[in-house]
Design an enzyme around this catalytic site. Structure first.
Site, PDB file in Angstrom:
ATOM      1  N   ASN A  44      -1.245  38.063 -33.939  1.00 38.42           N
ATOM      2  CA  ASN A  44      -1.290  39.269 -34.832  1.00 38.42           C
ATOM      3  C   ASN A  44      -1.207  38.537 -36.253  1.00 38.42           C
ATOM      4  OD1 ASN A  44       1.352  38.871 -34.024  1.00 38.42           O
ATOM      5  ND2 ASN A  44       1.848  40.530 -34.787  1.00 38.42           N
ATOM      6  N   TYR A  50      -1.212  46.860 -44.699  1.00 37.09           N
ATOM      7  CA  TYR A  50      -0.736  47.236 -43.247  1.00 37.09           C
ATOM      8  C   TYR A  50      -1.977  47.451 -42.550  1.00 37.09           C
ATOM      9  CZ  TYR A  50       4.202  47.508 -44.285  1.00 37.09           C
ATOM     10  OH  TYR A  50       5.541  47.163 -44.514  1.00 37.09           O
ATOM     11  N   GLU A  56      -4.724  40.560 -29.296  1.00 39.22           N
ATOM     12  CA  GLU A  56      -5.956  40.713 -28.601  1.00 39.22           C
ATOM     13  C   GLU A  56      -7.345  40.552 -29.323  1.00 39.22           C
ATOM     14  OE1 GLU A  56      -3.477  42.715 -28.928  1.00 39.22           O
ATOM     15  OE2 GLU A  56      -2.942  43.720 -27.277  1.00 39.22           O
TER      16      GLU A  56
HETATM   17  N1  THU Z   1       0.087  44.277 -32.116  1.00 39.44           N
HETATM   18  C1  THU Z   1      -0.768  43.560 -31.427  1.00 39.44           C
HETATM   19  O1  THU Z   1      -0.954  42.347 -31.992  1.00 39.44           O
HETATM   20  N2  THU Z   1      -1.544  44.063 -30.561  1.00 39.44           N
HETATM   21  C2  THU Z   1      -1.076  45.292 -29.852  1.00 39.44           C
HETATM   22  O2  THU Z   1      -2.068  45.844 -29.360  1.00 39.44           O
HETATM   23  C3  THU Z   1      -0.015  46.098 -30.574  1.00 39.44           C
HETATM   24  C4  THU Z   1       0.511  45.407 -31.998  1.00 39.44           C
HETATM   25  C5  THU Z   1       0.727  43.735 -33.427  1.00 39.44           C
HETATM   26  C6  THU Z   1       0.216  44.430 -34.773  1.00 39.44           C
HETATM   27  C7  THU Z   1       1.203  44.335 -35.615  1.00 39.44           C
HETATM   28  O3  THU Z   1       1.151  43.233 -36.425  1.00 39.44           O
HETATM   29  C8  THU Z   1       2.576  44.324 -34.766  1.00 39.44           C
HETATM   30  O4  THU Z   1       2.136  44.045 -33.556  1.00 39.44           O
HETATM   31  C9  THU Z   1       3.384  45.630 -34.736  1.00 39.44           C
HETATM   32  O5  THU Z   1       2.575  46.621 -34.752  1.00 39.44           O
HETATM   33 ZN    ZN Z   2      -4.006  46.471 -30.471  1.00 37.42          ZN
END
Ligand code: THU
Ligand code: ZN
Length: 141
Positions: A44, A50, A56
């Site tokens: 991520n 934001y 993924e």
């Molecule tokens: N996050 C992901 O990388 N994948 C998901 O499907 C759920 C959320 C990340 C996004 C953000 O950087 C952090 O988790 C908190 O939401």
């Molecule tokens: Zn996601």
């Protein structure tokens, strides 16, 4: 764990170490298994407004960038602490991305893992039942 699933886990675990998540502090690693047998990892990436790139989506982007669009047979998501038992599954938008790159959600396996290993798995059909996909637009991709 069979060898492919173990490699998927290790790549997701490693990718997570590169997360850029200074705002949430929540780091995620993901790895997708392409129908070609290749594995692509992602993490991520946040920014101050934001609007984040999810792990993924990073992994799918890596796949398409490297070998073009292909169907995905499995995805591994690693998050959390070794003992928290938390299940982190792909968010709704990421489920739709996975759906886009797999025409049969019953065959795509989603693994939720912590740093210590896999905690649970589902088919994409279980996580995104009655999904909307390319076929609804008469596209058989
Ligand atoms: N996050 C992901 O990388 N994948 C998901 O499907 C759920 C959320 C990340 C996004 C953000 O950087 C952090 O988790 C908190 O939401
Ligand atoms: Zn996601």
């Amino acid at each position: 764990m069979n060898d492919t699933i173990e490699r998927l886990f290790q790549k997701a675990l490693h990718a997570r170490q590169n997360a850029y998540a200074p705002y949430s502090g929540f780091t995620v690693g993901a790895a997708v298994l392409s129908e070609t047998g290749a594995i692509y990892a992602g993490t991520n990436i946040e920014e101050a407004a934001y609007i984040c790139t999810h792990a993924e989506q990073s992994a799918i982007s890596q796949m398409i960038t490297s070998e073009g669009p292909h169907k995905i047979n499995a995805v591994m998501v690693v998050a959390g602490e070794p003992s928290d038992g938390m299940l982190v599954t792909p968010c709704g938008h990421c489920r739709q991305w996975l759906r886009e790159h797999n025409n049969d959600p019953q065959t795509l396996i989603v693994y939720a893992a912590g740093p210590e290993g896999i905690r649970r798995s589902w088919t994409l059909e279980e996580l995104l039942p009655h999904s909307f996909g390319p076929q609804n637009l008469n596209k058989h991709l």
